[in-house]
Motif scaffolding. Structure first.
Motif, PDB file in Angstrom:
ATOM      1  N   ASN A 139       0.926  -1.227  -0.302  1.00 27.36           N
ATOM      2  CA  ASN A 139       0.261  -0.161   0.096  1.00 27.36           C
ATOM      3  C   ASN A 139       0.653   1.059  -0.262  1.00 27.36           C
ATOM      4  N   LEU A 140       2.125   1.222  -0.729  1.00 23.23           N
ATOM      5  CA  LEU A 140       2.965   2.492  -0.599  1.00 23.23           C
ATOM      6  C   LEU A 140       2.934   3.223  -2.093  1.00 23.23           C
ATOM      7  N   ILE A 141       2.798   2.556  -2.856  1.00 22.50           N
ATOM      8  CA  ILE A 141       2.251   3.473  -4.067  1.00 22.50           C
ATOM      9  C   ILE A 141       1.258   1.860  -4.792  1.00 22.50           C
ATOM     10  N   SER A 142       0.508   2.805  -5.010  1.00 23.96           N
ATOM     11  CA  SER A 142      -1.183   3.401  -5.531  1.00 23.96           C
ATOM     12  C   SER A 142      -0.598   2.405  -7.432  1.00 23.96           C
ATOM     13  N   LEU A 143      -2.398   1.297  -7.325  1.00 26.89           N
ATOM     14  CA  LEU A 143      -1.758   0.756  -8.926  1.00 26.89           C
ATOM     15  C   LEU A 143      -2.002   1.745  -9.628  1.00 26.89           C
ATOM     16  N   GLU A 144      -2.978   2.145  -8.792  1.00 29.45           N
ATOM     17  CA  GLU A 144      -3.224   3.205 -10.328  1.00 29.45           C
ATOM     18  C   GLU A 144      -1.716   4.010 -11.042  1.00 29.45           C
ATOM     19  N   ALA A 145      -1.228   4.529 -10.000  1.00 32.05           N
ATOM     20  CA  ALA A 145       0.382   5.403 -10.374  1.00 32.05           C
ATOM     21  C   ALA A 145       1.356   4.569 -10.777  1.00 32.05           C
ATOM     22  N   ALA A 146       1.592   3.040 -10.493  1.00 33.21           N
ATOM     23  CA  ALA A 146       1.946   1.710 -11.430  1.00 33.21           C
ATOM     24  C   ALA A 146       2.029   1.842 -13.087  1.00 33.21           C
ATOM     25  N   THR A 147       0.290   1.898 -13.183  1.00 39.85           N
ATOM     26  CA  THR A 147      -0.235   1.933 -14.390  1.00 39.85           C
ATOM     27  C   THR A 147      -0.026   2.720 -14.841  1.00 39.85           C
ATOM     28  N   LEU A 148      -0.156   4.313 -14.618  1.00 35.96           N
ATOM     29  CA  LEU A 148       0.140   4.920 -15.690  1.00 35.96           C
ATOM     30  C   LEU A 148       1.670   5.443 -15.967  1.00 35.96           C
ATOM     31  N   ASN A 149       2.338   5.083 -14.478  1.00 33.84           N
ATOM     32  CA  ASN A 149       4.026   5.201 -14.949  1.00 33.84           C
ATOM     33  C   ASN A 149       4.840   3.900 -16.459  1.00 33.84           C
ATOM     34  N   VAL A 160       3.493  -3.573 -25.858  1.00 35.77           N
ATOM     35  CA  VAL A 160       2.908  -3.822 -24.578  1.00 35.77           C
ATOM     36  C   VAL A 160       2.744  -3.574 -23.225  1.00 35.77           C
ATOM     37  N   LEU A 161       1.885  -2.652 -23.627  1.00 35.83           N
ATOM     38  CA  LEU A 161       1.268  -1.710 -22.359  1.00 35.83           C
ATOM     39  C   LEU A 161       0.087  -1.689 -22.171  1.00 35.83           C
ATOM     40  N   ALA A 162      -0.671  -2.624 -22.769  1.00 36.77           N
ATOM     41  CA  ALA A 162      -2.182  -3.253 -22.395  1.00 36.77           C
ATOM     42  C   ALA A 162      -1.998  -4.741 -21.430  1.00 36.77           C
ATOM     43  N   VAL A 163      -1.011  -5.244 -22.039  1.00 36.15           N
ATOM     44  CA  VAL A 163      -0.512  -6.578 -21.692  1.00 36.15           C
ATOM     45  C   VAL A 163       0.288  -6.478 -20.084  1.00 36.15           C
ATOM     46  N   ASN A 164       1.184  -5.341 -19.864  1.00 35.98           N
ATOM     47  CA  ASN A 164       2.068  -4.865 -18.923  1.00 35.98           C
ATOM     48  C   ASN A 164       0.699  -4.936 -17.541  1.00 35.98           C
ATOM     49  N   GLU A 165      -0.519  -3.235 -17.788  1.00 37.42           N
ATOM     50  CA  GLU A 165      -1.415  -3.194 -17.202  1.00 37.42           C
ATOM     51  C   GLU A 165      -2.582  -3.804 -16.551  1.00 37.42           C
ATOM     52  N   LYS A 166      -2.719  -5.150 -17.846  1.00 37.15           N
ATOM     53  CA  LYS A 166      -3.679  -5.954 -17.381  1.00 37.15           C
ATOM     54  C   LYS A 166      -2.855  -7.144 -15.874  1.00 37.15           C
ATOM     55  N   ALA A 167      -1.659  -7.540 -15.732  1.00 32.88           N
ATOM     56  CA  ALA A 167      -1.069  -8.389 -15.330  1.00 32.88           C
ATOM     57  C   ALA A 167      -0.898  -7.473 -13.926  1.00 32.88           C
ATOM     58  N   LEU A 168      -0.392  -6.111 -13.910  1.00 30.21           N
ATOM     59  CA  LEU A 168      -0.012  -5.493 -12.620  1.00 30.21           C
ATOM     60  C   LEU A 168      -1.816  -5.939 -11.957  1.00 30.21           C
ATOM     61  N   LYS A 169      -2.872  -5.447 -12.374  1.00 28.31           N
ATOM     62  CA  LYS A 169      -4.283  -5.537 -12.327  1.00 28.31           C
ATOM     63  C   LYS A 169      -4.223  -6.867 -11.727  1.00 28.31           C
ATOM     64  N   THR A 170      -4.078  -8.190 -11.793  1.00 25.71           N
ATOM     65  CA  THR A 170      -4.264  -9.462 -12.166  1.00 25.71           C
ATOM     66  C   THR A 170      -3.300  -9.873 -10.986  1.00 25.71           C
ATOM     67  N   GLY A 171      -1.799  -9.207 -10.901  1.00 26.80           N
ATOM     68  CA  GLY A 171      -1.388 -10.018  -9.509  1.00 26.80           C
ATOM     69  C   GLY A 171      -1.867  -8.871  -7.967  1.00 26.80           C
ATOM     70  N   TYR A 172      -2.094  -7.803  -8.885  1.00 30.63           N
ATOM     71  CA  TYR A 172      -2.891  -7.023  -7.329  1.00 30.63           C
ATOM     72  C   TYR A 172      -4.049  -7.502  -7.289  1.00 30.63           C
ATOM     73  N   GLN A 173      -5.026  -7.764  -7.819  1.00 32.14           N
ATOM     74  CA  GLN A 173      -6.450  -8.618  -6.956  1.00 32.14           C
ATOM     75  C   GLN A 173      -6.007 -10.140  -6.739  1.00 32.14           C
ATOM     76  N   SER A 174      -4.961 -10.822  -7.281  1.00 29.61           N
ATOM     77  CA  SER A 174      -4.587 -11.909  -7.044  1.00 29.61           C
ATOM     78  C   SER A 174      -4.581 -12.888  -5.206  1.00 29.61           C
ATOM     79  N   LEU A 175      -4.548 -12.279  -4.546  1.00 30.89           N
ATOM     80  CA  LEU A 175      -4.209 -11.812  -3.433  1.00 30.89           C
ATOM     81  C   LEU A 175      -5.494 -12.196  -2.394  1.00 30.89           C
ATOM     82  N   LYS A 176      -6.587 -11.767  -3.122  1.00 31.58           N
ATOM     83  CA  LYS A 176      -8.054 -11.736  -2.759  1.00 31.58           C
ATOM     84  C   LYS A 176      -8.368 -13.410  -3.083  1.00 31.58           C
ATOM     85  N   VAL A 177      -7.395 -13.672  -4.320  1.00 31.69           N
ATOM     86  CA  VAL A 177      -8.085 -15.619  -3.784  1.00 31.69           C
ATOM     87  C   VAL A 177      -7.058 -16.412  -4.442  1.00 31.69           C
TER      88      VAL A 177
END
Length: 178
Positions: A139-149, A160-177
């Motif tokens: 919770n140091l850097i937001s997912l949004e900030a990482a995605t924008l960068n 490769v921007l779209a797939v890497n954005e999707k990968a960041l979101k997938t990893g972020y959400q993976s801890l819930k499952v």
């Protein structure tokens, strides 16, 4: 907060560290990034250190990280005993199926980064899957900030921007499952 990202050359270790350090600066932090390569580039060992602070960074050298990301077994063996008490160890369980004895005073997160990357259709995005998980826990850097960068890190590879954005979101959400 201090980080070490480690794995084989070619796993995107430097991209993880660079993205985190760059996003931290954009979020108003001071940050440092120090890469370290083995004698070979692809397939050799690679690691990087990232320090993120609100104030002055006394030293960019990381010897006791708050967060260690081990993308392969040799990296886990090399750095596992360096994590600070109460710190976080992220293990790529896709390539590290059995975990050796590890200190009991740290938090261990086993993320099947390669499998999750395959599910989104890009095996080479396991690094961003893992970074997404790190963002969710720290919770140091937001997912949004990482995605924008992402566009800064992949400025020479806009395809490769779209797939890497999707990968960041997938990893972020993976801890819930997991």
């Amino acid at each position: 907060m201090e980080f070490i990202f480690a794995g084989f050359g070619g796993q995107g270790i430097m991209a993880m560290g660079m993205l985190l350090a760059h996003a931290a600066i954009k979020e108003g932090f001071n940050s440092s990034f120090i890469p370290s390569y083995g004698p070979e580039m692809r397939g050799g060992t690679a690691n990087c250190s990232v320090v993120i602070e609100k104030g002055f960074i006394a030293s960019p050298v990381v010897t006791e990280p708050d967060v260690l990301v081990a993308m392969n077994y040799p990296s886990l063996l090399k750095f596992k005993d360096t994590v600070k008490k109460g710190g976080h160890l992220f293990i790529n369980s896709s390539l590290i199926p059995s975990v050796p004895e590890i200190k009991s005073d740290i938090h261990i997160h086993q993320i099947p980064a390669n499998e999750l990357a395959l599910k989104i259709g890009e095996s080479r995005a396991s690094n961003m899957v893992m970074l997404g998980a790190v963002l969710a826990v720290t919770n140091l850097i937001s997912l949004e900030a990482a995605t924008l960068n992402l566009s800064y890190i992949f400025k020479n590879k806009p395809e490769v921007l779209a797939v890497n954005e999707k990968a960041l979101k997938t990893g972020y959400q993976s801890l819930k499952v997991i």
